[in-house]
Design a protein around this motif. Structure first.
Motif, short mmCIF file in Angstrom:
data_model
loop_
_atom_site.label_atom_id
_atom_site.label_comp_id
_atom_site.label_asym_id
_atom_site.label_seq_id
_atom_site.Cartn_x
_atom_site.Cartn_y
_atom_site.Cartn_z
N ARG A 143 58.03 38.54 39.05
CA ARG A 143 58.82 38.97 37.91
C ARG A 143 58.06 38.78 36.61
O ARG A 143 58.10 39.63 35.72
N ALA A 144 57.35 37.65 36.48
CA ALA A 144 56.61 37.37 35.25
C ALA A 144 55.49 38.38 35.03
O ALA A 144 55.27 38.84 33.89
N VAL A 145 54.78 38.75 36.11
CA VAL A 145 53.72 39.75 35.98
C VAL A 145 54.31 41.11 35.62
O VAL A 145 53.78 41.82 34.76
N ALA A 146 55.41 41.48 36.28
CA ALA A 146 56.03 42.78 36.01
C ALA A 146 56.62 42.86 34.60
O ALA A 146 56.53 43.90 33.94
N ASP A 147 57.21 41.75 34.13
CA ASP A 147 57.88 41.74 32.83
C ASP A 147 57.00 41.23 31.70
O ASP A 147 57.44 41.23 30.53
N ASN A 148 55.80 40.76 32.03
CA ASN A 148 54.91 40.17 31.02
C ASN A 148 55.61 39.02 30.29
O ASN A 148 55.68 38.98 29.06
N SER A 149 56.14 38.07 31.07
CA SER A 149 56.87 36.95 30.49
C SER A 149 56.17 35.63 30.81
O SER A 149 55.45 35.51 31.80
N VAL A 150 56.39 34.63 29.96
CA VAL A 150 55.73 33.33 30.07
C VAL A 150 56.33 32.51 31.21
O VAL A 150 57.55 32.51 31.40
N VAL A 167 51.83 29.27 31.04
CA VAL A 167 50.85 30.35 31.19
C VAL A 167 51.44 31.70 30.81
O VAL A 167 52.65 31.92 30.90
N GLU A 168 50.53 32.59 30.38
CA GLU A 168 50.89 33.96 30.03
C GLU A 168 50.20 34.89 31.02
O GLU A 168 48.99 35.09 30.95
N PRO A 169 50.95 35.45 31.99
CA PRO A 169 50.34 36.22 33.07
C PRO A 169 49.60 37.47 32.58
O PRO A 169 50.04 38.15 31.65
N ALA A 170 48.46 37.73 33.24
CA ALA A 170 47.70 38.94 32.95
C ALA A 170 47.61 39.84 34.17
O ALA A 170 47.47 41.05 34.04
N GLY A 171 47.68 39.27 35.38
CA GLY A 171 47.57 40.09 36.58
C GLY A 171 47.43 39.24 37.82
O GLY A 171 47.56 38.02 37.78
N TYR A 180 45.92 35.05 43.78
CA TYR A 180 45.81 34.23 42.58
C TYR A 180 46.57 34.90 41.42
O TYR A 180 46.50 36.12 41.25
N LEU A 181 47.25 34.08 40.65
CA LEU A 181 47.81 34.54 39.38
C LEU A 181 46.75 34.33 38.31
O LEU A 181 46.29 33.21 38.10
N ILE A 182 46.34 35.41 37.65
CA ILE A 182 45.37 35.32 36.57
C ILE A 182 46.17 35.30 35.26
O ILE A 182 46.98 36.19 35.00
N ALA A 183 45.94 34.27 34.45
CA ALA A 183 46.78 34.09 33.27
C ALA A 183 46.02 33.36 32.17
O ALA A 183 45.00 32.69 32.41
N TRP A 184 46.53 33.49 30.95
CA TRP A 184 46.05 32.68 29.84
C TRP A 184 46.82 31.37 29.88
O TRP A 184 48.04 31.35 29.83
N CYS A 185 46.07 30.26 30.04
CA CYS A 185 46.69 28.94 30.12
C CYS A 185 46.75 28.33 28.73
O CYS A 185 45.71 28.08 28.11
N ARG A 186 47.95 28.11 28.22
CA ARG A 186 48.10 27.52 26.90
C ARG A 186 47.61 26.07 26.88
O ARG A 186 47.13 25.60 25.85
N THR A 187 47.73 25.38 27.99
CA THR A 187 47.28 23.99 28.06
C THR A 187 45.77 23.90 27.92
O THR A 187 45.24 23.06 27.19
#
Length: 250
Positions: A143-150, A167-171, A180-187
């Motif tokens: 759902r996060a990947v499809a909706d581009n949600s944190v 994280v902010e999902p990218a793909g 693997y979930l590829i994402a921008w990790c805020r941490t």
């Protein structure tokens, strides 16, 4: 008209009229069947996940969300068999496996005669070993990947260290049978890859993620040679140059 053909025709009739609802009586007249038959068909569509809904009151009836449905796509017999095989091979740990399973069922249902029998026989000869991925985690990631949600993750790395991440999902990336979930990790303030079977928990934050280019997040990582599946390439290549393939973070 067979019931399968009528179900597809009902969807197209509702699509053509949307957003205006159609009454059961009008649909019964259109397809020359009884109103009870139409009611059963509409209920079957709802159970199958088709976004049809009943609108009560004067001027009401049945309608469909055109944004959530696709117009008819005509496959050759070989294309339908190939799709059936690919969709049937998606195991429980594969992202969007549930949708893949219902899509395979719809493809088989849309075929008739020998083609339908061949597709069902092929699907019956494809087996996968059971996996033990957390379905709640997988659904949250999907759902996060499809909706581009944190997402808020509880993650265990290869060394066994557990940490909580925002994280902010990218793909999604698949490699050697792993997802693997590829994402921008805020941490970590950087792009990261999170193996799905190492995510202990995933919860939506309700926040919309910023857009992150998947290619940029993957550059310079261990998956520098990652490429988009050839099946997703356009049938007619555009005249411009093809973008460089993606890679993945560690």
């Amino acid at each position: 008209m067979t019931r399968t053909a009528r179900l597809y025709a009902l969807v197209e009739e509702l699509r053509a009229a949307a957003p205006r609802p159609l009454t059961v009586a009008a649909l019964a007249t259109r397809f020359e069947v009884g109103t009870r038959t139409v009611q059963r068909d509409l209920q079957a569509l709802m159970r199958g996940g088709v976004p049809v809904r009943s609108i009560p009151g004067r001027g009401g009836g049945w309608s469909i969300d055109r944004e959530m449905t696709l117009p008819p796509i005509h496959f050759t017999a070989d294309e339908a068999l190939a799709l059936t095989a690919a969709l049937a091979s998606a195991d429980a740990a594969t992202p969007y496996a549930g949708a893949a399973r219902t899509a395979a069922q719809k493809i088989i249902a849309s075929m008739a005669g020998p083609a339908s029998a061949a597709a069902q026989e092929l699907a019956a000869r494809i087996v996968t070993l059971p996996t033990h991925g957390d379905s709640a985690v997988r659904k949250a990631v999907e759902r996060a990947v499809a909706d581009n949600s944190v997402l808020r993750l509880s993650y265990t790395d290869a060394a066994g260290h557990q940490s909580d991440r925002i994280v902010e999902p990218a793909g999604l990336l698949t490699a050697d049978g792993r997802w693997y979930l590829i994402a921008w990790c805020r941490t970590r303030r950087a792009g990261r890859g999170f193996r799905l079977d190492r995510i202990a928990a995933a919860a939506p934050t309700g926040e919309q993620a910023r857009h992150h280019d998947l290619t940029e997040l993957l550059l310079g990582s261990a998956a520098a040679g990652a490429v988009q599946p050839t099946a997703l390439a356009p049938l007619t290549p555009p005249p411009c140059a093809t973008p460089q393939p993606e890679s993945s973070p560690t």
